[in-house]
Design an enzyme around this catalytic site. Sequence first.
Site: not given
Ligand code: APR
Length: 177
Positions: A37, A39, A122
């Site tokens: 995602g 991260d 999240s």
């Molecule tokens: N820019 C902005 N938003 C983004 C991007 C980006 N480049 N990539 C993804 N997103 C959005 C997703 O569409 C979602 O709406 O960020 C939001 C959060 O999604 P995740 O990245 O999956 O984060 P989260 O749900 O908080 O889960 C965290 O996922 O990536 C792993 O290491 C991280 O274990 C942790 C978990």
Amino acid sequence: MYTYKDVKLYLVQGDITTMAVDAIVNAANNTLLGGGGVDGAIHRAGGPTILEQCKKIGGCPTGEARITTAGNMPSKYVIHAVGPVYKGGNKNEDKLLYSAYYNSLKLAKEYNLKTIAFPAISTGAYGYPKDEACHIAIKAVMDFIDKEGGIEEVYFVLFGQDNYTLYEEKLNSKLNK
Ligand code: APR
């Protein structure tokens, strides 16, 4: 663009790694060692210095935030916030998600940062219902502005249309646009 007590609030649809702000917020996990995602996108775009600093920090409890360089990205810092995994809503997930936003803003203020960009913490892998998460995010930001101040611009950077539309509707109704 919206304003709340002289703070400018922006909705952006796109990739948070491209934002030229003082700090972009990462939706991290407790290890701070990266993931998928947003991260994954931040570590890929920012480069290895971010992970090197994260390793020295050694992790972050859910609801809290830690700060590192933004490496090769246009922002100055990354604030790694750890949101809750959604487990049905009876495990204080709302308070933890609120704290992840609020503590990110407190950390930004400690570093005298004026502009900050948030993803929808999240709402991806961690499964938080988007509508409720959107309400919590906006409430945490507005409460911080009421109680602490110091921030000048807040960007909500939504990757998907669904979140964008949700935030637009919520901000329109809260700030009666
Ligand atoms: N820019 C902005 N938003 C983004 C991007 C980006 N480049 N990539 C993804 N997103 C959005 C997703 O569409 C979602 O709406 O960020 C939001 C959060 O999604 P995740 O990245 O999956 O984060 P989260 O749900 O908080 O889960 C965290 O996922 O990536 C792993 O290491 C991280 O274990 C942790 C978990």
